[in-house]
Write a protein that holds these residues in place. Structure first.
Motif, mmCIF file in Angstrom:
data_model
loop_
_atom_site.group_PDB
_atom_site.id
_atom_site.type_symbol
_atom_site.label_atom_id
_atom_site.label_comp_id
_atom_site.label_asym_id
_atom_site.label_seq_id
_atom_site.Cartn_x
_atom_site.Cartn_y
_atom_site.Cartn_z
ATOM 1 N N HIS A 1 27.970 -4.883 -44.137
ATOM 2 C CA HIS A 1 26.717 -4.873 -43.369
ATOM 3 C C HIS A 1 26.773 -3.981 -42.122
ATOM 4 C CE1 HIS A 1 24.984 -7.635 -46.059
ATOM 5 N NE2 HIS A 1 25.343 -8.768 -45.511
ATOM 6 N N THR B 1 19.747 -7.772 -37.834
ATOM 7 C CA THR B 1 20.949 -8.532 -38.236
ATOM 8 C C THR B 1 20.592 -9.999 -38.515
ATOM 9 O OG1 THR B 1 21.436 -8.815 -35.902
ATOM 10 C CG2 THR B 1 22.624 -7.066 -37.043
ATOM 11 N N LEU C 1 20.357 -10.803 -42.274
ATOM 12 C CA LEU C 1 21.469 -10.538 -43.201
ATOM 13 C C LEU C 1 21.822 -11.754 -44.065
ATOM 14 C CD1 LEU C 1 23.580 -8.148 -40.961
ATOM 15 C CD2 LEU C 1 22.167 -7.566 -42.949
#
Ligand SMILES: CC(C)(COP(=O)(O)OP(=O)(O)OC[C@H]1O[C@@H](n2cnc3c(N)ncnc32)[C@H](O)[C@@H]1OP(=O)(O)O)[C@@H](O)C(=O)NCCC(=O)NCCS
Length: 279
Positions: free
Chosen positions: A176, A154, A157
């Motif tokens: 996402h 993450t 991202l």
């Protein structure tokens, strides 16, 4: 028939009618995946999710699901039950879904080669770009040594967003969590360029990069990470994606005709492998 906003309780019927309309018998895991994605988009884009029903609500005859990401409108799902086609329902559903894109500069969707669907998309002003697909089992002896690509988290991202903005003018930000839960992120971040790919068991579901060399590194790495001996695919490739076609052919994959990428007010993004459902 009336066109009304889709509700969570419509998801099961919508899943069934899309499978029937597309002539695909989805196994249980694909049915679950389709339904989870529809529920995700009902949360992020309730104004883009529409169904046609018989007014009493007993029969759901058609569905259209659209999303807006920044100033890009994407059509994710569009189908009318085979028993109800040819009566204007598809046109009305597409009007509702397109209306959700009011104010968006650009539009994108991936279409099956369905003549009625293509007729509707061209009528709505989309330019139809024929696509190719790569399928088959990767020839592992052809895999080159590739460095600079690593699994993403993450924390990557923001990089994904900036590559998306540059390559296709819009992020996939609200998607996402869903995409990370269903696929593996690969990232390449070099001085010369950056990019990312999402890899699912059936193949590469999305890839974007700031240049072709980075895109090819990502595709090679993704192919190397597929399960040896299992069939994989890379789809929705317009002729702008020769960087991918060249990799696929060296990797022993078969190249043939796929479907269409339909675009409004934009050229095919490149280097880019579009997602079927998220553009
Ligand atoms: C594409 C699809 C959603 C279109 O739905 P549909 O309900 O059959 O579409 P429509 O009935 O609105 O349009 C079909 C034709 O019937 C005509 N029609 C017939 N009766 C009509 C009526 N009472 N009112 C308005 N139009 C009518 C339409 O004008 C249209 O003709 P046209 O192309 O000359 O304009 C549907 O064919 C489908 O589900 N296909 C398979 C799934 C698929 O491939 N989806 C797209 C994948 S991305």
């Amino acid at each position: 028939m009336r066109i009304r906003p889709m509700r969570p309780e419509d998801v099961g019927a919508a899943e069934r009618l899309t499978a029937l309309a597309c002539g695909s018998d989805r196994p249980d895991d694909r049915r679950r995946h389709w339904s989870d994605r529809a529920r995700h988009l009902l949360t992020t884009d309730p104004g883009g999710c529409w169904v046609a029903d018989d007014d009493g609500g007993a029969v759901v005859a058609g569905v259209a699901i659209a999303l807006r990401r920044d100033l890009l409108w994407v059509l994710s799902t569009y189908a009318v039950h085979p028993d109800h086609q040819g009566r204007g329902i598809g046109t009305a559903l597409l009007d509702a879904a397109v209306g959700y894109g009011a104010g968006c500069l650009r539009g994108m969707l991936t279409s099956r080669p369905d003549p009625q669907a293509l007729r509707r998309y061209r009528g709505a002003g989309f330019t139809l770009h024929p696509t190719m697909r790569l399928t088959g089992v990767v020839d592992r002896s052809a895999l080159p040594a590739v460095d600079g690509v690593r699994p993403g988290t993450t924390a990557d991202l923001d990089l994904v967003d900036s590559v998306d903005r540059r390559v296709r003018g819009a992020t996939h930000r609200p998607d996402h969590p869903f995409v990370m839960a269903h696929s593996t992120l690969l990232v390449c971040d070099l001085l010369t360029g950056s990019g990312y790919a999402f890899l699912a068991p059936r193949g590469v579901t999305r890839l974007a990069a700031t240049n072709r060399a980075v895109a090819q590194r990502l595709l090679w790495s993704a192919l190397a990470r597929t399960t040896p001996g299992s069939p994989v695919n890379v789809r929705n490739l317009t002729s702008d994606q020769e960087w991918a076609i060249d990799v696929g052919l060296v990797a022993g994959l078969r190249l043939d005709q796929d479907a269409y990428l339909a675009l409004r007010h934009m050229r095919p993004p490149a280097p880019y492998v579009p997602s079927l459902a998220f553009g």
